[in-house]
Design an enzyme around this catalytic site. Sequence first.
Site, short mmCIF file in Angstrom:
data_model
loop_
_atom_site.label_atom_id
_atom_site.label_comp_id
_atom_site.label_asym_id
_atom_site.label_seq_id
_atom_site.Cartn_x
_atom_site.Cartn_y
_atom_site.Cartn_z
N ASP A 123 1.79 3.91 2.87
CA ASP A 123 0.77 4.79 2.28
C ASP A 123 1.41 5.96 1.52
OD1 ASP A 123 -1.85 5.42 1.66
OD2 ASP A 123 -2.41 6.13 3.65
N ASP A 124 1.71 7.05 2.23
CA ASP A 124 2.29 8.26 1.62
C ASP A 124 3.46 8.72 2.50
OD1 ASP A 124 0.11 8.84 -0.49
OD2 ASP A 124 -1.02 8.58 1.37
N HIS A 178 -9.49 1.10 -1.21
CA HIS A 178 -9.43 1.73 0.11
C HIS A 178 -10.85 1.66 0.69
CE1 HIS A 178 -5.64 3.29 -1.28
NE2 HIS A 178 -5.48 4.11 -0.26
N GLU A 216 -11.11 3.33 6.04
CA GLU A 216 -10.04 4.21 6.55
C GLU A 216 -10.72 5.24 7.47
OE1 GLU A 216 -8.05 6.53 3.51
OE2 GLU A 216 -6.45 7.19 4.88
N HIS A 238 1.38 4.83 -2.36
CA HIS A 238 1.03 5.72 -3.47
C HIS A 238 2.33 6.37 -3.92
CE1 HIS A 238 -3.33 5.52 -2.40
NE2 HIS A 238 -2.81 5.30 -1.20
N HIS A 247 0.87 -1.19 0.00
CA HIS A 247 0.00 0.00 0.00
C HIS A 247 0.90 1.23 0.00
CE1 HIS A 247 -3.69 2.14 2.02
NE2 HIS A 247 -3.07 2.94 1.15
N1 ADE Z 1 -4.51 8.78 -1.75
C1 ADE Z 1 -3.26 8.80 -1.25
N2 ADE Z 1 -3.27 8.41 0.03
C2 ADE Z 1 -4.55 8.10 0.35
C3 ADE Z 1 -5.19 7.63 1.51
N3 ADE Z 1 -4.54 7.39 2.65
N4 ADE Z 1 -6.54 7.45 1.47
C4 ADE Z 1 -7.20 7.70 0.35
N5 ADE Z 1 -6.65 8.14 -0.76
C5 ADE Z 1 -5.33 8.35 -0.77
ZN ZN Z 2 -3.66 4.78 0.59
#
Ligand code: ADE
Ligand code: ZN
Length: 337
Positions: A280-281, A199, A202, A21, A19
């Site tokens: 994630d990011d 997703h 969350e 991005h 996971h």
């Molecule tokens: N796009 C990038 N990170 C995300 C996240 N945590 N939830 C939804 N969309 C995303």
């Molecule tokens: Zn994500």
Amino acid sequence: MTDTDNVTFVRALPKAELHLHIEGTLEPEMVFDLAAKHGISLPYSDVAALRNAYNFSNLQSFLDIYYQGVQVLIDADDFFQLTYAYLHRAHADGVVHTEIFFDPQSHTERGISLDVVFEGITRALAMGERVFGITYRLIPCFLRHLSEDAAMLTLQALMPYRQHFCAVGLDSSENGHPPSKFSRVFALARAAGLLTVAHAGEEGPPAYIWEALNDLQASRIDHGVGCEADDALCAHLVATQIPLTVCPLSNTKLAVFAQMSAHNLKRLLDRGLCVTVSSDDPAYFGGYVLDNLLAVQQSLALTPADMVTLARHSIAASFLSDVDKKHHQQRIDKYVA
Ligand code: ADE
Ligand code: ZN
């Protein structure tokens, strides 16, 4: 085990990241470098000011800044540099396989062609495999705050690049955009032989996880931490072993949990769910996959056996072939023996 020995142990555990991005690996330094390269002026005086803006109250407050950041990605070299920098960093964390999300619509909406995006990302992935031995899959995601029609057009535009990706995903603002909004798009994707992920749970309710499973036939749920409010759903996730790709630092930065010690990862793991850990990011949330693993280990008192389980789950939950999965599980066997 000393702290240093523990970090060495967790770092060297062979692991998959599922996971991630790629646009979320855009570090502030690279934002400024690429803005200078393309003559783009930024609304921040310097790297520190930009990093200071990474103070989020929820998912939307993050997405607003994240979609602003991608504007500096213009040519194929930018996408190459972004992806290669991530692979270099992932290699240092013991990642042996990665499954990378990208958001086609956040580029095509700005007039950047899919040719450019695929060229840069796939060139970096191929070089990363040669140099670091990291295998990969690529997963384009539809932006769920946009329409079903826009997702349908995006799926059509992606089909000439079909050989480069194995699945499609669903991301962006969750509440008010249930997975069922994209049932028809995902049905067409499956008809083209693609796997699906989404997703869900969350910030959204358990009902969205059920929809991702039943309407989109998702093979994995990204995040999914909201499942805990629904016992029948948890029982289903245990029975099917449909994995959750949990991102602990993301969840605390976006206030899904008030602090790491309140995270439900350990409870879900103990309940028998196939929980995995990803970043994630990472450029926005303060850490790559090793940082995420160490954060939950420390805050939730995970045992060395839990850490090995998380690594095993990450391999089992990947889209690697059964032969490759077996190879990596044997590497883990050997490592812990
Ligand atoms: N796009 C990038 N990170 C995300 C996240 N945590 N939830 C939804 N969309 C995303
Ligand atoms: Zn994500």
